[in-house]
Each structure stands twice: as C-alpha cells, then as structure tokens.
Scaffold this active site. Structure first.
Site, PDB file in Angstrom:
ATOM      1  N   LEU A 156      -7.137   3.894 -22.880  1.00  0.00           N
ATOM      2  CA  LEU A 156      -7.786   5.102 -23.425  1.00  0.00           C
ATOM      3  C   LEU A 156      -7.378   5.356 -24.869  1.00  0.00           C
ATOM      4  CD1 LEU A 156      -5.562   7.607 -23.645  1.00  0.00           C
ATOM      5  CD2 LEU A 156      -5.844   7.622 -21.179  1.00  0.00           C
ATOM      6  N   CYS A 266       0.411   4.165 -30.722  1.00  0.00           N
ATOM      7  CA  CYS A 266       0.244   2.840 -30.094  1.00  0.00           C
ATOM      8  C   CYS A 266       0.214   1.664 -31.064  1.00  0.00           C
ATOM      9  CB  CYS A 266      -1.018   2.850 -29.248  1.00  0.00           C
ATOM     10  SG  CYS A 266      -0.866   3.945 -27.829  1.00  0.00           S
TER      11      CYS A 266
END
Ligand SMILES: NC(=O)c1ccc[n+]([C@@H]2O[C@H](COP(=O)([O-])OP(=O)(O)OC[C@H]3O[C@@H](n4cnc5c(N)ncnc54)[C@H](O)[C@@H]3O)[C@@H](O)[C@H]2O)c1
Ligand SMILES: O=c1ccn([C@@H]2O[C@H](COP(=O)(O)OP(=O)(O)O[C@H]3O[C@H](CO)[C@@H](O)[C@H](O)[C@H]3O)[C@@H](O)[C@H]2O)c(=O)[nH]1
Length: 440
Positions: A156, A266
């Site tokens: 996601l 991330c």
C-alpha cells in the site's frame, strides 16, 4: 476468521480495518499504551483518507477492537499478522527487533495452532528466523504446537492506503505450508474476485519481491531526476521526455515524475536495506547505490536553485513553503524533502512561513519552531512578505492556485516549483519568475 494484527501503525491499522470490513473478527495489538487508548477513544493519530471512517464503522459493528494485552491478542486470532516497524539500523540494514519480539510474544502466549503472517518489510530469510524463535520459545515451555509462518508483504501507498488494500494489484503469499496458504487464499478471496491477483511463491522470494518493488520504483524516480538535471543543461523539457518514453508500454507512465527527491518511511530505508543485504552476500548492488546517491543530491536541488538566484547569504530574505509532507494526502514527515530545504534556508539566515494542508502539526513536532520558522494555516497568507514561494509537495489544492494572486501576494514574484505542478508558460504570463525541475 479470527485475526490478530500485531502493530497498529499505518500498515496494521489499514490491514485491521480492511480485514474487519470484509467481515473478519479483528483484534489490533500495540505496545504503545497511548496509541491504543486513543484508538479506543475513537481517535486515529495518522492522517489517511478514509481510515477513520472505516475504523469507526467496524468498531461500531463489533468487528474491530484494540488492546495492549499480548496474551489476549495471541489467543484471539488463528491468524497472527505482524505489522510492526522495521526501521533502518545504524548500518542501513533493517532493524528486526520489533518483528522478533512479536515472534517471541506469539511463542510465549500461544496455546493452540497459529498461522503467523508477516506483513512488515523484512530481509530475505526473516520468515525462517521468526519460525525458529517461535519453535524455540515453545520448546522452552515444553510445548510442540502446530504453526506456520507466511510472508505476505504489503504494497500500500500512504495517502491511498485503503484503496490499495481493497483493490490490490497483486497479493503475494510466500509460504512453504499448503494448509496455511489455503487459509490465506480464503481470507483474501473477497479482494480478488477474478482470481488473477494472488501470487503464490516461497517465503524468501516473497520477502525479496517487496524490496525489489520499492527499489525498482525508486530507481525510476532517481533516473528521471538525473535526466531532469541534464535536460536543464541541454535545453530539453523533461516533461516532454517523460511523455515520450512513457508511451512505450515496456516503460509505462507511472513513477516517472521528477521532483525534489523521494522521501517517506519506505523508499529510503528499503533501498538501503537491499544494498546492505547485497553487501552481506558479497553482491554489490551498484545501481541501487547510485539511486540512493542521486536522491540525496536531488533533495538539495531547490536549495541550489535558491542560492543561484539569491546568493549564499539569505539574511533578511523570507520564503513561503507550500507542502511539508513527503507526498500529498498524508501528514507523514519521514525523510521529507522539505526538511532538507528548511535546514538549508534557516542555516543561510532566511526566515520561513510554511503551509501544509495536513502535516503542520506533525511538522511542528519534528522541526523546532523559532522566530525564523513559522507555520501558516492558509496557503495564500503564507505568501505575505515572502521573497519567493518554494513548492515542495504537490497537494491538489496547489495545482489550481491562482497564479495572478500568487504574483501579487509575493514581495518579489518568484516561484521555485519542486514538483513541476505549474505550466511554465502560464506562470511566466502571470508575471512570475518561475523555476522548476528539468523544464525550460
Ligand atoms: N507505511 C507504509 O506505507 C508501509 C507500506 C508497506 C509496508 N510497510 C512496512 O510495514 C511495516 C510497518 O510499517 P508502519 O508504517 O505501519 O510502521 P509504524 O511505525 O506506523 O507502526 C508500527 C507499530 O508497531 C508497534 N509495535 C512495535 N513493536 C510491537 C510489538 N512487539 N507488539 C505490538 N506492537 C508493536 C509500534 O508501537 C507502532 O505503533 C514496516 O516494515 C514497513 O516497512 C509500510
Ligand atoms: O513519479 C514519482 C512518484 C513518487 N515520487 C516520490 O516518491 C516518494 C514515495 O511515494 P509513494 O511511493 O507514492 O509513497 P509511499 O507511501 O512511500 O509508497 C511506497 O512505499 C510503500 C512502503 O513500502 C509501498 O508499499 C508502496 O508500494 C510504495 O509506492 C514520495 O516522496 C514521492 O514524492 C516521485 O518523486 N516521483
């Protein structure tokens, strides 16, 4: 199904809410007492479109609950999702302490068969480590209970998390256990009605797939950022180049937007972690080393343009900043390019008035407020008295900004657009001195 989600951050909350929404009985665990108290009181500390409503509805329906009680949590779910943080360690590798302590907790508290599903982004071989810890902990208790560890990485994006979870491009299940795979197939069946999205593989390949996906996306961005810098020198327009190459289906149009660098929780950490995994196995990942170095340089591109225009000494200069979060639709400030810019401006003696539609509160937490660093609650008001506007995050509300109004509000009508959201011709017709990334 009865599902426990260990870790109630971005991934844990979204996973819990979405699994509850399709009818599962979900218990979310966190070690952060304040976070769980807030969640129990209906407060969600992160800004993620649609998440609050989804949590509220599922809590009201009795399908989603929160706890700090590890024993209760481990005994609740036949499926135990691990969604705890894997931050960057000192040497760039993923710090697995939270994942391993979750594994230990499962081993200490389980009294029945369990399927452990790892959603955290982890180095190849972590499923085997988790498995070993649970086995050792169980044998320390004199027990030999049935369990399986499955790797199920999460793809996601912040700001679109619910949509990404509910309509995934793919669901990767890395497992060596047929029964566990079948259970996960049933769990995910509602998300993949046409049965084309589920990808079954071994756990090591699944773990590597997650890093490979983020590394590839980061590579595309750094590639375009470097070409944008070249376009500026040779008089080409990177936006035309982007359209020209994106039309080739082998290349595609996504993640080719140059800007002032990628950030977030991330890409930076996962690129570094993969480089580290390569080094540990004597496989130098040279391309990724360059991707990271190019991104570090790109985070300074706005500062370079400002110093070229205003000189090194910015004492007496005031700048408006639009956008602080690492991307739109989130309040996440982790590794945001705005932080590099703000540090540069303050060190050079400038003052700042910053506006972000959602991240101001989070920004106040990570940037110390001073007389030189002020936050504004309105985009146009932030421009008052500013010698230039610097746009760092491409929130939708900035795209339709009135260029004439920007020109008249600024003390000197200068815009540094770090995300290429304005049309250069229109900006200049509105009277702006306009600088962007890789466009004439
Ligand atoms: N944020 C994203 O967009 C995203 C997307 C895909 C994958 N991931 C990966 O998912 C993982 C989680 O990321 P996140 O952004 O949700 O992290 P986060 O920091 O938002 O949340 C992690 C939560 O885990 C809790 N925690 C830590 N140890 C615990 C334990 N032993 N028991 C219970 N709770 C514990 C923390 O208190 C925290 O609330 C990371 O590996 C990340 O790389 C993140
Ligand atoms: O063409 C582009 C696309 C993105 N970015 C930047 O890249 C960063 C990351 O953006 P994005 O990928 O949209 O956000 P994340 O929420 O960090 O999501 C990434 O990281 C997650 C955590 O691993 C993965 O699950 C997602 O699939 C992956 O896209 C941001 O700073 C963006 O500004 C660009 O500069 N140019």
């Amino acid at each position: 199904m009865k599902v426990t989600v260990i870790g109630s951050g971005y991934v844990g909350l979204v996973t819990g809410a979405c699994l509850a929404d399709i009818g599962n009985d979900v218990l979310c665990l966190d070690i952060d007492i304040e976070k769980i108290a807030a969640l129990k009181a209906g407060e969600i500390s992160i800004y993620e479109p649609g998440l609050s409503d989804m949590v509220r509805i599922n809590v009201a329906a009795g399908r989603m609950r929160f706890t700090t009680d590890v024993e209760l949590a481990v005994q609740h779910g036949h499926l135990q999702f691990i969604a705890v943080g894997t931050p960057r360690g000192e040497d760039g590798s993923a710090d697995l302490q939270y994942v391993l302590s979750a594994a230990r907790a499962i081993g200490e508290m389980m009294n029945d068969a369990r399927i452990v599903v790892n959603k955290s982004t982890v180095p190849v071989g972590t499923a085997a480590k988790v498995s070993q810890i649970i086995k050792d902990t169980l044998s320390g208790r004199g027990l030999d209970l049935d369990f399986a560890v499955v790797s199920n990485p999460e793809f996601l994006k912040e700001g679109a998390a619910i949509e990404d979870f509910m309509r995934p491009d793919r669901i990767v299940i890395g497992s060596e256990d047929t029964a566990a795979t079948d259970t996960l197939k049933r769990l995910y069946a509602p998300f993949e009605r046409n049965h084309t999205k589920l990808m079954l593989m071994d756990s090591r390949s699944a773990e590597m797939t997650k890093y490979a996906a983020n590394a590839m996306l980061a590579t595309r961005i750094s590639f375009m950022n470097e070409l944008a810098m070249l376009a500026e020198k040779v008089g080409a327009d990177i936006d035309q180049v982007r359209r020209g190459i994106g039309a080739d289906p082998r290349i595609g149009t996504h993640f080719l937007y140059p800007g002032c660098g990628y950030g977030g929780s991330c890409f930076p950490k996962d690129v570094q972690a993969l480089i580290r995994i390569g080094a540990d196995h004597q496989v130098p990942l040279r391309v990724l080393g360059a991707v990271e170095a190019a991104n570090e340089a790109q985070k300074h591109v706005l500062a370079a343009k400002i110093s070229e225009r205003f000189g090194e000494n910015l004492v007496g200069r005031h700048f408006a900043i639009w956008g602080l979060a690492f991307k739109p639709n989130t309040d996440d400030m982790r590794e945001a390019s705005s932080l590099v810019l703000i540090r540069y401006l303050l060190n050079a003696g400038a003052t700042i008035s910053a506006y972000d539609p959602a991240a101001s509160q989070e920004a106040r937490r990570v940037i110390s407020i001073s007389e030189a660093m002020q936050f504004s609650d309105n985009a146009m008001r932030a421009l008052e008295g500013a010698h230039a506007l610097v746009l760092v995050t491409e929130w939708k509300e900035f795209r339709s900004a009135d260029l004439d109004a920007i020109t008249s509000k600024l003390l000197t009508p200068i815009v540094f657009d770090g995300r290429n959201i304005f049309d250069p011709t229109q900006a200049r017709e509105a009277g702006l001195e306009y600088f962007c990334i890789g466009r004439p």
